[in-house]
Structure formats: structure tokens, C-alpha cells
Design an enzyme around this catalytic site. Sequence first.
Site, PDB file in Angstrom:
ATOM      1  N   LYS A   1       0.793  -1.246   0.000  1.00 33.61           N
ATOM      2  CA  LYS A   1       0.000   0.000   0.000  1.00 33.61           C
ATOM      3  C   LYS A   1       0.823   1.293   0.000  1.00 33.61           C
ATOM      4  O   LYS A   1       0.329   2.353   0.377  1.00 33.61           O
ATOM      5  CB  LYS A   1      -1.005   0.036   1.170  1.00 33.61           C
ATOM      6  N   ALA A   2       2.053   1.200  -0.482  1.00 31.91           N
ATOM      7  CA  ALA A   2       2.884   2.405  -0.531  1.00 31.91           C
ATOM      8  C   ALA A   2       2.900   3.035  -1.919  1.00 31.91           C
ATOM      9  O   ALA A   2       3.611   4.014  -2.147  1.00 31.91           O
ATOM     10  CB  ALA A   2       4.303   2.071  -0.088  1.00 31.91           C
ATOM     11  N   GLY A   3       2.141   2.468  -2.868  1.00 31.76           N
ATOM     12  CA  GLY A   3       2.086   3.071  -4.200  1.00 31.76           C
ATOM     13  C   GLY A   3       2.697   2.187  -5.278  1.00 31.76           C
ATOM     14  O   GLY A   3       3.126   2.687  -6.326  1.00 31.76           O
TER      15      GLY A   3
ATOM     16  N   TRP B   1       0.846   2.380  -8.726  1.00 29.41           N
ATOM     17  CA  TRP B   1       1.091   3.674  -9.375  1.00 29.41           C
ATOM     18  C   TRP B   1       2.434   3.650 -10.111  1.00 29.41           C
ATOM     19  O   TRP B   1       2.516   3.954 -11.308  1.00 29.41           O
ATOM     20  CB  TRP B   1       1.087   4.765  -8.288  1.00 29.41           C
TER      21      TRP B   1
ATOM     22  N   HIS C   1       6.910  -7.347  -2.449  1.00 25.16           N
ATOM     23  CA  HIS C   1       6.728  -6.713  -1.140  1.00 25.16           C
ATOM     24  C   HIS C   1       7.719  -7.296  -0.124  1.00 25.16           C
ATOM     25  O   HIS C   1       7.632  -6.992   1.074  1.00 25.16           O
ATOM     26  CB  HIS C   1       5.311  -6.949  -0.611  1.00 25.16           C
TER      27      HIS C   1
ATOM     28  N   ARG D   1       6.070   5.065   1.921  1.00 22.24           N
ATOM     29  CA  ARG D   1       4.955   5.961   2.243  1.00 22.24           C
ATOM     30  C   ARG D   1       4.928   6.140   3.747  1.00 22.24           C
ATOM     31  O   ARG D   1       5.219   5.188   4.495  1.00 22.24           O
ATOM     32  CB  ARG D   1       3.655   5.311   1.765  1.00 22.24           C
TER      33      ARG D   1
ATOM     34  N   SER E   1      -4.298   2.871   4.628  1.00 13.89           N
ATOM     35  CA  SER E   1      -4.541   2.258   3.321  1.00 13.89           C
ATOM     36  C   SER E   1      -4.537   0.733   3.437  1.00 13.89           C
ATOM     37  O   SER E   1      -5.373   0.041   2.830  1.00 13.89           O
ATOM     38  CB  SER E   1      -3.462   2.730   2.339  1.00 13.89           C
TER      39      SER E   1
ATOM     40  N   ASP F   1      -7.528   9.909 -10.809  1.00 13.10           N
ATOM     41  CA  ASP F   1      -8.877   9.707 -11.361  1.00 13.10           C
ATOM     42  C   ASP F   1      -8.850   8.823 -12.607  1.00 13.10           C
ATOM     43  O   ASP F   1      -9.741   7.992 -12.797  1.00 13.10           O
ATOM     44  CB  ASP F   1      -9.516  11.060 -11.724  1.00 13.10           C
ATOM     45  N   ALA F   2      -7.811   9.000 -13.420  1.00 12.31           N
ATOM     46  CA  ALA F   2      -7.711   8.184 -14.637  1.00 12.31           C
ATOM     47  C   ALA F   2      -7.439   6.726 -14.271  1.00 12.31           C
ATOM     48  O   ALA F   2      -8.042   5.806 -14.831  1.00 12.31           O
ATOM     49  CB  ALA F   2      -6.592   8.726 -15.528  1.00 12.31           C
TER      50      ALA F   2
ATOM     51  N   ARG G   1      -8.537   4.104  -3.702  1.00  6.98           N
ATOM     52  CA  ARG G   1      -9.421   4.579  -2.636  1.00  6.98           C
ATOM     53  C   ARG G   1      -9.437   6.104  -2.558  1.00  6.98           C
ATOM     54  O   ARG G   1     -10.445   6.744  -2.850  1.00  6.98           O
ATOM     55  CB  ARG G   1      -8.951   3.950  -1.313  1.00  6.98           C
TER      56      ARG G   1
ATOM     57  N   GLY H   1      -5.894   8.068  -2.521  1.00  9.32           N
ATOM     58  CA  GLY H   1      -4.639   8.531  -3.114  1.00  9.32           C
ATOM     59  C   GLY H   1      -4.145   9.841  -2.534  1.00  9.32           C
ATOM     60  O   GLY H   1      -3.583  10.678  -3.241  1.00  9.32           O
TER      61      GLY H   1
END
Length: 301
Positions: free
Chosen positions: A53-55, A58, A115, A137, A145, A238-239, A263, A265
Site C-alpha cells: 500500500k505504498a504506491g 502507481w 513486497h 509511504r 490504506s 482519477d484516470a 481509494r 490517493g
Amino acid sequence: MEVVDVSVLKSITRPEVFEFEGISMVNFFTENWENVQKFQARPDDILLATYPKAGNTWVSYILDLLYFSSAAPERETSVPIFIRVPFLESIFPGMPSGVELADNLLTKPRIIKTHLPIQLVPKSFWEQNCKVVYVARNAKDNAVSYFHFERMNKGQPDPGDWNTFLQMFMEGKKVFGPWYDHVCGYWEKKQTYSNLHYMFFEDMVEDTWREVERLNSFLGLTTSSKERERITKRIHFDAMKQNNMTNYSTDPVMDNTISPFMRKGKVGDWKDHFTVAQNEQFDEHYKQKMKNTTLQFRTEI
Ligand code: A3P
């Protein structure tokens, strides 16, 4: 997504947590252990490591776009990110293991997600001097998160209520072990291993393109202004939330109606979760756990 047998994957039940190689784990990340440990990395592989959950998603997507979006645009609409970027230690029923997916990847470089804490990373990554990207994060937002992720993901143990989760997080009993050791382990490695790029989720939220440029310079890549425009649009929260290839809506283990994978971000969402007492207790404990490191986080921007 024909590589996944949805009905088999859908039928899994929440796993038990147990101690494994010194950390808390579940069977979905230990049952292929021998193959994970003897995984053969290649010199041009890129290992993308994060605490859960640290990104990771992304940055997986950013790396994927930087390398492959112009060469293979069809991937964009047909291959979910968790197939494009294999999750090395994972082995879920109804799906090829992370090792199998990585072994069969045709891309060059291969981008591989993990991970695992630093001490459990397969040694071939170090022997091959692979590039390693680590994303960290801040502990408070990371915990929030992770809590919501466990609520919506049957591949994880039941989190219980927020306070129960938080106490376990502080005790380092969550899957993949203590957050504290994870972020510090890679930070220390960076001091002696120059092929490690350490990024912060908070910096990404503050100025995404600045961080992409830093990543580019670490990787030895350049992007044209046209590519920049295209990539910037796609990696916006959003994208990615709308994009079925990045929002995990195709993963039957996750129930996005309980809490969406994409969720919020945000930086600072912890303020809506921590009570004053929890925050004081957390800060005190944090000071102790992080007293020997130079690593600093921002909990707001
Ligand atoms: P939140 O639960 O706080 O919203 P991972 O991919 O490692 O599991 O991390 C997931 C977290 O990264 C989630 O945090 C998710 O919303 C956030 N995230 C994913 N893509 C993002 C983006 N483009 N912008 C901001 N945050 C993003």
C-alpha cells in the site's frame, strides 16, 4: 485475462497469518518459496519493491508506460497491470505464480513487483546488479490504506476493527512484517548499492512529473513532451481509478464495493482515522522504532 481462472480464484478464503523467515506471512506468498528464492534475475530486470500500500501500482504503471506504451499500445486496454508487472512471491489458486509470469514475460526490461523485505529478496537481483526502485509511504497513511485493503481483499487476513489493525501494525504483525524494518532496510541498502532509487509516495503526490523525471534519470530514459502529456493524463489518480487495467476491478479476490482499490490517493488521510490517543501512542512508539535511522517522512504536504 485468460491466464486467470476466475471461478477458482474467486473461491479462495481468507488465509491465516503465521511466522515465516522471521516475519508474518500468509500461504499465498510462501508456498512457492523455493522457486522465489532461486529466481533467476536478468541484468536488465527492474525490481519494484514496496511495503504493501505504498504506491506499487502507481509506479508499476508509470514504469510500464515509460518503457512500453508507444511500442505496444494494445497492452493498455487488454492486460491488467498485475499481469504486466508480476508479483514475484505470489501464488494464488487459479492463476500462474509470480515466478511463472515473470519467467514468461517477453518484455525487455521485465518489471517485477515485490513486497519482500530486503533480507528476503532473491539473491540473483543483487548478483546481476539489477536496478531496484523502492517506494516508501509515511507510516500513518500506509497503515490506513492497508487497513482498508484488508477489508476488501480476501487474499489477506481479516483486519478486525481499526484499533485492532493499528495495534498489530505497530507490533509488526501485518503480512510482510514490520513497516519500520521494511522502509529502513531498503534505506540502508541504498547507502551501499548504487542501483537503488528510493522514492516517497508524498513526493509523488506533491509533484508527480518531477518524480517521474527523477525516475527517468535513474533509468537513463528520456521522454518527449508529447509522451509526457500522454503519460501525465494516464497516471492521474482519477484516470487510474477509471481504468479497468489499473483499478483491480478484474481481480475476483478484491471487492471494490467494500472499499475501492483506488481509494483516495492522498497524503494526510490518517487524520480522519487516528483518534488523538491513537496518534499520541503511535508517535511515541514511532520515535523509538525509528531512532537509529536518518530516514524522514512527511505525514502532510
Ligand atoms: P489509498 O488507499 O490511500 O487511496 P499499492 O498499489 O502499493 O497497493 O498502493 C495503493 C495506494 O496507492 C492506494 O492508497 C491508492 O489509492 C494509491 N494510488 C494508486 N495510484 C495512485 C495515483 N495515481 N495517485 C495517487 N495515489 C494512488
